[in-house]
Structures are given as structure tokens and as C-alpha cells.
Design an enzyme around this catalytic site. Structure first.
Site, PDB file in Angstrom:
ATOM      1  N   SER A  45      39.999  52.927   4.910  1.00  0.00           N
ATOM      2  CA  SER A  45      38.655  52.370   4.947  1.00  0.00           C
ATOM      3  C   SER A  45      38.688  50.894   4.517  1.00  0.00           C
ATOM      4  O   SER A  45      39.358  50.093   5.157  1.00  0.00           O
ATOM      5  CB  SER A  45      37.726  53.209   4.073  1.00  0.00           C
ATOM      6  N   ASP A  77      34.388  59.976  12.956  1.00  0.00           N
ATOM      7  CA  ASP A  77      34.160  58.874  12.015  1.00  0.00           C
ATOM      8  C   ASP A  77      33.331  57.784  12.696  1.00  0.00           C
ATOM      9  O   ASP A  77      33.638  57.370  13.816  1.00  0.00           O
ATOM     10  CB  ASP A  77      35.518  58.316  11.568  1.00  0.00           C
ATOM     11  N   HIS A  92      35.689  60.750   8.509  1.00  0.00           N
ATOM     12  CA  HIS A  92      36.223  59.633   7.732  1.00  0.00           C
ATOM     13  C   HIS A  92      37.039  60.123   6.528  1.00  0.00           C
ATOM     14  O   HIS A  92      36.576  60.960   5.758  1.00  0.00           O
ATOM     15  CB  HIS A  92      35.056  58.757   7.265  1.00  0.00           C
TER      16      HIS A  92
END
Length: 328
Positions: free
Chosen positions: A172, A271, A303
Site C-alpha cells: 500500500s 482492491d 487489499h
């Protein structure tokens, strides 16, 4: 007339972070911190915390795999080193949190690498680009161990680290950091002429205000990405199209300058960042960069599934793929 000193919220991303007028910050989703441990009873992985910079004070959690000593073996086994940058939107989570400690313990036990998990400074107390500077400093410190007398020497790195196989990676926001560190490595030398062999970008955090993207330009200013940018980099030039967030922005340097030999971009089909990860992979692939870039996708996952559910079947599959990337 009486004055009130009521504590008021001055900035907020609901359920994630609240910033108050007295300067205090609350992070409701922050997972608890856990201690490092030598010879974890479940994974047999050892971990410890180190301070690698005094000004500013910067720390990391190191993870060492369990080595099997063969009869007659005199030389310590050398394994790849992964300098890891955690996720959390640049404003929460930690190298010391339960979430990341459990994930990296599991990862190291299966991938047989040393991991240096960097505790970089968080926004909004330390706005971008502080985290990039901290993570670059961590990489410099790791690279310095290939010299005879490194500053703040770490025996685990000296005895077991292979400095010809140094990797960077993150998930991320940490995937975004990995990209920016790789770009910096293309223009700045690391100590002892150490090179980054590869970069892992897991569900990387990128954005682009392009009307052809899935989120039209008319709505991007109200998007979660813009809320995050306003919080973590309020003075950043070009806003969401800052080169640190949009790697192909008009002011961004060419991706041909990526300072590593190979990259793996990992995405998840469910995601919301999936399309940006694919877009980044395609941009690197078309840039003329001389390295090797590949895409790994788990269609039915969301995610950072591999961090939230580190023992799941797909997380195990994910770790096997990254282990192959680190050892091939």
C-alpha cells in the site's frame, strides 16, 4: 466573556484518524504494538529492535530466519536482505504493530530472508516527504554493513546478509515508498556502491487525476486519495499529481531511472487500488527501463489480504511467489 478551550477535530478521515486543535492525534484502527522475540515458538524466527539513526531518532525491527547448521559448516549462511516499508496511508500502522509483526514473522519463516522493517515517521505530525527520507536512511544504513567498520553495526546483517541481494518492498503506502526509494537509487549512490537488486510493490498506493481512469476527474477531488494527500502532504506541489503519488505526472522523472534490476507489482482483483497497480506495471513496461518487471494478481482477494490473513491459502501462495522473486 468566558472563553472555552474545547477540544475540536480540525482534520479527519473517518474511522482512521482524527487530528485535534491541541495537536493530539487519534488513530482508531491502529493495531496494538507487540514486542520483538528471539526464537519465536511458532515460527522459530528471531526478531529484535534497533535504533539506526540518532538525529532524527529512527528505528527498525529486524527478523532473522532459523538457520540449520550442517556438520562441518564453518561459514555462516548468507541470505537476501529485504528492507520493508509498512502500509497505512502514511499516517498509521507501525513496524512494531501486531499486524505487521505476525505477517513478517510468517513471511520470513517461509521465504528465508532477513527483513529490516522500517519504523518511519508518520504524517500528519511529520508530513511527506519525511517518510521517504527515513526509509532512504534505513537503506543507507543497511548498505553500510558491506564496509569493514559500519556505523551502528548490526551482527545479524554482517554475519548473514548477502549484500549482492538487497531488496526493497512494501504494501500500500509502503509500496509507494518502495517506488520512490527505487527512483532515488537511480540518481544517488548507496554506501560501498551497493545496488538494489529488486523491488516488491504490493497493492501500491498511486493515484492519477486522469479522466480516462475508473474514477473520473470530476470526482477525484472528493476521493479518499485526495483526503489522504491533504492530510499527509498539505504543502505538496501539484496535489494528487505530485510525482511521489503519480509516477507519470508532468513533473515526474522518467521511469527509465528506476535504480534496481527487477520489480514485481502485486495486485488484488477486489482492491480499489488494483487498476492503479496494473497501470503502474504497464507504465514501467512501456518506459524503456532496462530491468525486468512482472505482474502478480490474486483475482478473488482484496487489499493487503496477505497481511490481514497471513495463514490463508492465498497468503501462502503469495509468499511462495515473493520467495521465488527473492531467490531466483
Amino acid at each position: 466573556m468566558a472563553t472555552t478551550n474545547a477540544k475540536e477535530i480540525v482534520a479527519e478521515i473517518p474511522s482512521y484518524i482524527r487530528v485535534f486543535n491541541d495537536g493530539t492525534v487519534e488513530r482508531p484502527r491502529q493495531t496494538p504494538f507487540v514486542a520483538a522475540m528471539l526464537d519465536d515458538p511458532q515460527t522459530r524466527i528471531s526478531s529484535k529492535d534497533i535504533l539506526f539513526s540518532h538525529n532524527p531518532k529512527l528505528s527498525a525491527r529486524l527478523y532473522l530466519p532459523k538457520f540449520t547448521i550442517s556438520s562441518g559448516q564453518h561459514q555462516a549462511e548468507k541470505v537476501p536482505i529485504l528492507v520493508y516499508f509498512h502500509g497505512g496511508g502514511f499516517f498509521f500502522e507501525s513496524a512494531f504493530s501486531q499486524l505487521y509483526h505476525h505477517h513478517i514473522n510468517t513471511f520470513v519463516s517461509q521465504a528465508n530472508v532477513i527483513v529490516v522493517s522500517v519504523e518511519y515517521r508518520l504524517a500528519p505530525e511529520n508530513p511527506l516527504p519525511a517518510c521517504y527520507h527515513d526509509c532512504w536512511a534505513a537503506l543507507q544504513w543497511v548498505a553500510s554493513h558491506s564496509a569493514p567498520n559500519p556505523t551502528i553495526a548490526e551482527p545479524w546483517l554482517i554475519e548473514h546478509g548477502d549484500f549482492n541481494r538487497i531488496f526493497i518492498g512494501g504494501d500500500s503506502a509502503g509500496g509507494n515508498i518502495a517506488h520512490n526509494i527505487a527512483m532515488r537509487a537511480g540518481t544517488e549512490d548507496l554506501p560501498c556502491d551497493v545496488k538494489i537488486l529488486g523491488a516488491i510493490l504490493s497493492h501500491p498506493y498511486f493515484y492519477i487525476s486522469d479522466p480516462n481512469e475508473t474514477e473520473p476527474i470530476t470526482s477525484y477531488k472528493q476521493s479518499s486519495s485526495c483526503l489522504v494527500m491533504n492530510l499527509v502532504y498539505p504543502s505538496g506541489p501539484a496535489g494528487i499529481d505530485n510525482p511521489m503519488i503519480n509516477p507519470v505526472a508532468p513533473a515526474a522523472p522518467s521511469l527509465t531511472g528506476l535504480g534496481c534490476s527487477k520489480i514485481i507489482v502485486c495486485v488484488a482483483g477486489k482492491d480499489t487500488l488494483r487498476d492503479k497497480g496494473v497501470w503502474y506495471y504497464e507504465a514501467v513496461n512501456k518506459s524503456g527501463w532496462q530491468g525486468e518487471v512482472e505482474l502478480f494478481e490474486e483475482i478473488e482477494e482484496d487489499h493487503v489480504y496477505h497481511i490481514i490473513h497471513p495463514q490463508s491459502q492465498n497468503a501462502t501462495k503469495f509468499i511462495r511467489r515473493l520467495a521465488s522473486f527473492l531467490h531466483d
